[in-house]
Scaffold this motif. Structure first.
Motif, PDB file in Angstrom:
ATOM      1  N   GLU A 132       0.824  -1.207   0.000  1.00 31.98           N
ATOM      2  CA  GLU A 132       0.000   0.000   0.000  1.00 31.98           C
ATOM      3  C   GLU A 132       0.859   1.258   0.000  1.00 31.98           C
ATOM      4  OE1 GLU A 132      -2.710  -0.308   3.215  1.00 31.98           O
ATOM      5  OE2 GLU A 132      -3.962  -1.782   2.203  1.00 31.98           O
ATOM      6  N   VAL A 133       1.939   1.248   0.742  1.00 36.55           N
ATOM      7  CA  VAL A 133       2.812   2.419   0.778  1.00 36.55           C
ATOM      8  C   VAL A 133       3.469   2.622  -0.579  1.00 36.55           C
ATOM      9  CG1 VAL A 133       4.947   3.308   1.769  1.00 36.55           C
ATOM     10  CG2 VAL A 133       3.221   2.301   3.260  1.00 36.55           C
ATOM     11  N   GLU A 134       3.894   1.542  -1.190  1.00 34.19           N
ATOM     12  CA  GLU A 134       4.610   1.631  -2.455  1.00 34.19           C
ATOM     13  C   GLU A 134       3.713   2.098  -3.603  1.00 34.19           C
ATOM     14  OE1 GLU A 134       6.771  -1.687  -5.094  1.00 34.19           O
ATOM     15  OE2 GLU A 134       7.423  -1.600  -3.009  1.00 34.19           O
ATOM     16  N   TRP A 185      -3.261   3.604  -6.386  1.00 35.22           N
ATOM     17  CA  TRP A 185      -4.592   3.274  -5.874  1.00 35.22           C
ATOM     18  C   TRP A 185      -5.450   4.526  -5.728  1.00 35.22           C
ATOM     19  CZ3 TRP A 185      -6.332  -1.243  -6.550  1.00 35.22           C
ATOM     20  CH2 TRP A 185      -5.490  -2.354  -6.482  1.00 35.22           C
ATOM     21  N   GLU A 186      -4.848   5.624  -5.338  1.00 34.12           N
ATOM     22  CA  GLU A 186      -5.602   6.889  -5.245  1.00 34.12           C
ATOM     23  C   GLU A 186      -6.149   7.268  -6.609  1.00 34.12           C
ATOM     24  OE1 GLU A 186      -6.118   9.551  -2.939  1.00 34.12           O
ATOM     25  OE2 GLU A 186      -5.720   8.121  -1.323  1.00 34.12           O
ATOM     26  N   ALA A 187      -5.305   7.194  -7.636  1.00 36.22           N
ATOM     27  CA  ALA A 187      -5.735   7.561  -8.986  1.00 36.22           C
ATOM     28  C   ALA A 187      -6.793   6.584  -9.511  1.00 36.22           C
ATOM     29  CB  ALA A 187      -4.531   7.577  -9.931  1.00 36.22           C
ATOM     30  N   PHE A 188      -6.656   5.329  -9.172  1.00 32.17           N
ATOM     31  CA  PHE A 188      -7.593   4.324  -9.668  1.00 32.17           C
ATOM     32  C   PHE A 188      -8.963   4.431  -8.980  1.00 32.17           C
ATOM     33  CE2 PHE A 188      -9.374   0.002  -9.715  1.00 32.17           C
ATOM     34  CZ  PHE A 188      -9.404  -0.201 -11.082  1.00 32.17           C
ATOM     35  N   ASN A 189      -8.953   4.625  -7.673  1.00 32.47           N
ATOM     36  CA  ASN A 189     -10.204   4.629  -6.919  1.00 32.47           C
ATOM     37  C   ASN A 189     -10.899   5.993  -6.869  1.00 32.47           C
ATOM     38  OD1 ASN A 189     -10.196   1.900  -6.204  1.00 32.47           O
ATOM     39  ND2 ASN A 189      -8.715   2.292  -4.589  1.00 32.47           N
ATOM     40  N   TYR A 190     -10.152   7.088  -6.948  1.00 35.64           N
ATOM     41  CA  TYR A 190     -10.746   8.422  -6.801  1.00 35.64           C
ATOM     42  C   TYR A 190     -10.475   9.243  -8.054  1.00 35.64           C
ATOM     43  CZ  TYR A 190     -10.746   6.806  -2.011  1.00 35.64           C
ATOM     44  OH  TYR A 190     -10.935   6.058  -0.878  1.00 35.64           O
TER      45      TYR A 190
END
Length: 87
Positions: A64-66, A71-76
């Motif tokens: 998650e840190v890496e 994930w931010e760009a994908f989910n939001y």
């Protein structure tokens, strides 16, 4: 036919049934022992596989840190009128 003749044959029949029951019980016992060995091997393989998986994969926190930005760009994200991605 005499009942005395039948009693001789019934004794032999019961003896044969006892022998067949004993042989069947022995074969069933051998089959259960082999099945138990196979289940033990399967359980050992499963435990070894679980231990190897822990070493092969990255822990969730490190992952998650890496890849937090990904994930931010994908989910939001959102889309404009043409369907392009907008953050």
């Amino acid at each position: 036919m005499n009942y005395q003749d039948l009693s001789v044959h019934v004794g032999a029949l019961v003896s044969l049934l006892g022998v067949f029951a004993g042989v069947s019980a022995l074969l069933l016992w051998r089959m259960l022992v082999r099945m138990e060995k196979k289940l033990d091997e399967l359980a050992n393989h499963f435990c070894v596989c679980r231990q190897e998986l822990a070493d092969r994969f990255v822990p969730r926190f490190e992952h998650e840190v890496e890849h937090h930005g990904l994930w931010e760009a994908f989910n939001y994200h959102g889309h404009d009128m043409r369907g392009r991605v907008v953050r």
